[in-house]
Design an enzyme around this catalytic site. Structure first.
Site, PDB file in Angstrom:
ATOM      1  N   ASP A  63       0.864  -1.184   0.000  1.00 21.58           N
ATOM      2  CA  ASP A  63       0.000   0.000   0.000  1.00 21.58           C
ATOM      3  C   ASP A  63       0.901   1.234   0.000  1.00 21.58           C
ATOM      4  OD1 ASP A  63      -1.681   2.127   0.742  1.00 21.58           O
ATOM      5  OD2 ASP A  63      -2.942   0.811   1.962  1.00 21.58           O
ATOM      6  N   TYR A 154      -9.088  15.693  -6.382  1.00 19.24           N
ATOM      7  CA  TYR A 154      -8.311  14.989  -7.411  1.00 19.24           C
ATOM      8  C   TYR A 154      -7.444  15.986  -8.188  1.00 19.24           C
ATOM      9  CZ  TYR A 154      -7.250  11.860 -11.322  1.00 19.24           C
ATOM     10  OH  TYR A 154      -6.601  11.104 -12.269  1.00 19.24           O
ATOM     11  N   LYS A 158      -3.292  16.224  -8.566  1.00 18.94           N
ATOM     12  CA  LYS A 158      -2.585  16.101  -9.844  1.00 18.94           C
ATOM     13  C   LYS A 158      -1.791  17.366 -10.172  1.00 18.94           C
ATOM     14  CE  LYS A 158      -3.602  11.850 -10.662  1.00 18.94           C
ATOM     15  NZ  LYS A 158      -2.545  10.824 -10.702  1.00 18.94           N
TER      16      LYS A 158
HETATM   17  N1  NAP Z   1      -7.926   6.147 -16.514  1.00 18.28           N
HETATM   18  C1  NAP Z   1      -7.982   7.452 -16.678  1.00 18.28           C
HETATM   19  O1  NAP Z   1      -8.886   7.950 -17.376  1.00 18.28           O
HETATM   20  C2  NAP Z   1      -6.954   8.334 -16.037  1.00 18.28           C
HETATM   21  C3  NAP Z   1      -6.897   9.671 -16.436  1.00 18.28           C
HETATM   22  C4  NAP Z   1      -5.940  10.498 -15.871  1.00 18.28           C
HETATM   23  C5  NAP Z   1      -5.053   9.995 -14.949  1.00 18.28           C
HETATM   24  N2  NAP Z   1      -5.114   8.682 -14.561  1.00 18.28           N
HETATM   25  C6  NAP Z   1      -4.166   8.225 -13.542  1.00 18.28           C
HETATM   26  O2  NAP Z   1      -3.647   6.961 -13.909  1.00 18.28           O
HETATM   27  C7  NAP Z   1      -3.251   6.252 -12.742  1.00 18.28           C
HETATM   28  C8  NAP Z   1      -3.788   4.823 -12.807  1.00 18.28           C
HETATM   29  O3  NAP Z   1      -5.195   4.852 -12.692  1.00 18.28           O
HETATM   30  P1  NAP Z   1      -6.157   3.920 -13.556  1.00 18.28           P
HETATM   31  O4  NAP Z   1      -6.967   4.813 -14.415  1.00 18.28           O
HETATM   32  O5  NAP Z   1      -5.421   2.805 -14.150  1.00 18.28           O
HETATM   33  O6  NAP Z   1      -7.146   3.439 -12.407  1.00 18.28           O
HETATM   34  P2  NAP Z   1      -7.407   1.991 -11.759  1.00 18.28           P
HETATM   35  O7  NAP Z   1      -7.772   0.993 -12.811  1.00 18.28           O
HETATM   36  O8  NAP Z   1      -8.399   2.232 -10.680  1.00 18.28           O
HETATM   37  O9  NAP Z   1      -5.997   1.603 -11.160  1.00 18.28           O
HETATM   38  C9  NAP Z   1      -5.494   2.227 -10.025  1.00 18.28           C
HETATM   39  C10 NAP Z   1      -4.391   1.370  -9.452  1.00 18.28           C
HETATM   40  O10 NAP Z   1      -3.869   2.017  -8.285  1.00 18.28           O
HETATM   41  C11 NAP Z   1      -3.811   1.067  -7.239  1.00 18.28           C
HETATM   42  N3  NAP Z   1      -3.892   1.742  -5.948  1.00 18.28           N
HETATM   43  C12 NAP Z   1      -4.851   2.585  -5.502  1.00 18.28           C
HETATM   44  N4  NAP Z   1      -4.595   2.961  -4.241  1.00 18.28           N
HETATM   45  C13 NAP Z   1      -3.451   2.323  -3.880  1.00 18.28           C
HETATM   46  C14 NAP Z   1      -2.670   2.289  -2.697  1.00 18.28           C
HETATM   47  N5  NAP Z   1      -3.023   2.998  -1.607  1.00 18.28           N
HETATM   48  N6  NAP Z   1      -1.545   1.535  -2.673  1.00 18.28           N
HETATM   49  C15 NAP Z   1      -1.178   0.803  -3.762  1.00 18.28           C
HETATM   50  N7  NAP Z   1      -1.879   0.797  -4.914  1.00 18.28           N
HETATM   51  C16 NAP Z   1      -3.002   1.537  -4.965  1.00 18.28           C
HETATM   52  C17 NAP Z   1      -4.979   0.132  -7.501  1.00 18.28           C
HETATM   53  O11 NAP Z   1      -4.743  -1.149  -6.937  1.00 18.28           O
HETATM   54  P3  NAP Z   1      -5.343  -1.717  -5.566  1.00 18.28           P
HETATM   55  O12 NAP Z   1      -6.761  -1.226  -5.450  1.00 18.28           O
HETATM   56  O13 NAP Z   1      -5.220  -3.193  -5.746  1.00 18.28           O
HETATM   57  O14 NAP Z   1      -4.452  -1.187  -4.498  1.00 18.28           O
HETATM   58  C18 NAP Z   1      -4.903   0.007  -9.021  1.00 18.28           C
HETATM   59  O15 NAP Z   1      -3.952  -0.968  -9.390  1.00 18.28           O
HETATM   60  C19 NAP Z   1      -3.772   7.068 -11.551  1.00 18.28           C
HETATM   61  O16 NAP Z   1      -2.726   7.806 -10.995  1.00 18.28           O
HETATM   62  C20 NAP Z   1      -4.796   7.989 -12.186  1.00 18.28           C
HETATM   63  O17 NAP Z   1      -4.977   9.170 -11.456  1.00 18.28           O
HETATM   64  C21 NAP Z   1      -6.040   7.853 -15.084  1.00 18.28           C
END
Ligand code: NAP
Length: 269
Positions: A63, A154, A158
């Site tokens: 975590d 959020y 960022k």
């Molecule tokens: N998808 C988009 O549209 C988008 C757009 C802009 C930016 N982003 C950024 O991209 C990154 C990845 O997000 P995603 O879109 O792929 O979302 P996601 O599918 O929800 O993945 C998020 C990942 O972060 C992990 N996580 C969350 N809290 C955690 C913690 N306390 N410790 C360790 N791991 C943790 C989750 O795993 P566990 O729950 O298993 O811990 C999961 O593997 C983020 O930083 C997000 O802000 C995404």
């Protein structure tokens, strides 16, 4: 670094979405990948899939908000896969809602993962990166350029990591470390199905229409290419490029468009 053969990539948030997509893409280009996230079962599934395809992957439950987890993960990676060349600080989620519906603790929880989690990842891996003259990749967002109403926690988080990436880029350059900021727009993942406490609401609908979301695999391919070239920043999706351009160069027009669109983000239930 066009292929990553022989390289070790350390990814936080590797259990789903962009992090899991990156793990598959890096492994497909010859890297050994270490994946850190809280859901052990999901991590093991991603790692097993990579190993079944002939790659090297290590699943390390952890975590990013917990002191010591990342140091332990780095030690396990170094002993299991070798010294780390690329670190992807990707773990994150979104706290949304109107200011008056939120409390200070909601903002703190957001910062613990999205900001201090990135910092903890950086501190825990810095010695490895100095030794390898490697690459630190930070996942920002289009929200690092524009703060939409009802998404202040959020967006604040960022904006903060974008500032961190900018500062570290100059600070770490003398050590041969590249800092790559990734600025995604809407990418296919679970992020919009995760509530303000960080729990997945798997049955909730994604509020972003399907046609606006870039497939994870395509986004991962673009990100890995940017890492290979050690680019300073890569904006992912064309709508994100347009939004960042408008927010930077026509801030008043952009603000009035946002106000008029009455966009409102709600927690998934
Ligand atoms: N998808 C988009 O549209 C988008 C757009 C802009 C930016 N982003 C950024 O991209 C990154 C990845 O997000 P995603 O879109 O792929 O979302 P996601 O599918 O929800 O993945 C998020 C990942 O972060 C992990 N996580 C969350 N809290 C955690 C913690 N306390 N410790 C360790 N791991 C943790 C989750 O795993 P566990 O729950 O298993 O811990 C999961 O593997 C983020 O930083 C997000 O802000 C995404």
């Amino acid at each position: 670094m066009r292929t990553f053969t022989g390289k070790v990539v350390f990814i936080t948030g590797g259990s789903s979405g962009i992090g899991a997509g990156l793990a598959r893409e890096f492994a497909g280009r010859g890297a050994s990948v270490a994946l850190v996230a809280r859901r052990a079962e999901r991590l093991r599934t991603v790692a097993a899939e990579i190993r079944a395809g002939g790659g090297h992957a290590l699943a390390i439950p952890g975590d990013v908000t917990r002191e010591g987890d990342l140091e332990r993960a780095v030690a396990l990676t170094a002993s299991g896969l070798g010294p780390i060349d690329v670190v992807v600080a990707n773990a994150g989620f979104g706290v949304v809602g109107a200011l008056e519906a939120l409390r200070i603790d909601d903002y703190r929880r957001q910062f613990e993962t999205n900001v201090f989690g990135v910092l903890r990842t950086t501190y825990a891996t810095l010695a490895e990166l100095r030794r390898s003259r490697g690459t630190l990749v930070i996942l920002g967002s289009v929200s690092a350029y524009m703060a939409a109403p009802t998404a202040s926690p959020y967006a604040m988080s960022k904006f903060a990591v974008r500032a961190l990436a900018e500062a570290l880029r100059s600070e770490l350059a003398p050590h041969g470390i590249a800092v790559v900021l990734i600025t995604p727009g809407f990418v296919e993942s679970e992020i919009r199905l995760v509530d303000n406490r960080g729990h997945l609401r798997a049955d909730a609908p994604d509020p972003v229409p399907h046609w606006l979301r870039m497939p994870t695999k395509r986004a991962a391919r673009q990100i890995v290419r940017a890492v290979a070239r050690r680019r300073r920043e890569r904006i992912i999706t064309s709508h994100a490029k347009l939004a960042v351009f408008l927010a930077r160069h026509t801030p008043r027009l952009w603000a009035s468009l946002v106000r008029r669109s009455r966009v409102s983000r709600r927690e998934p239930f």
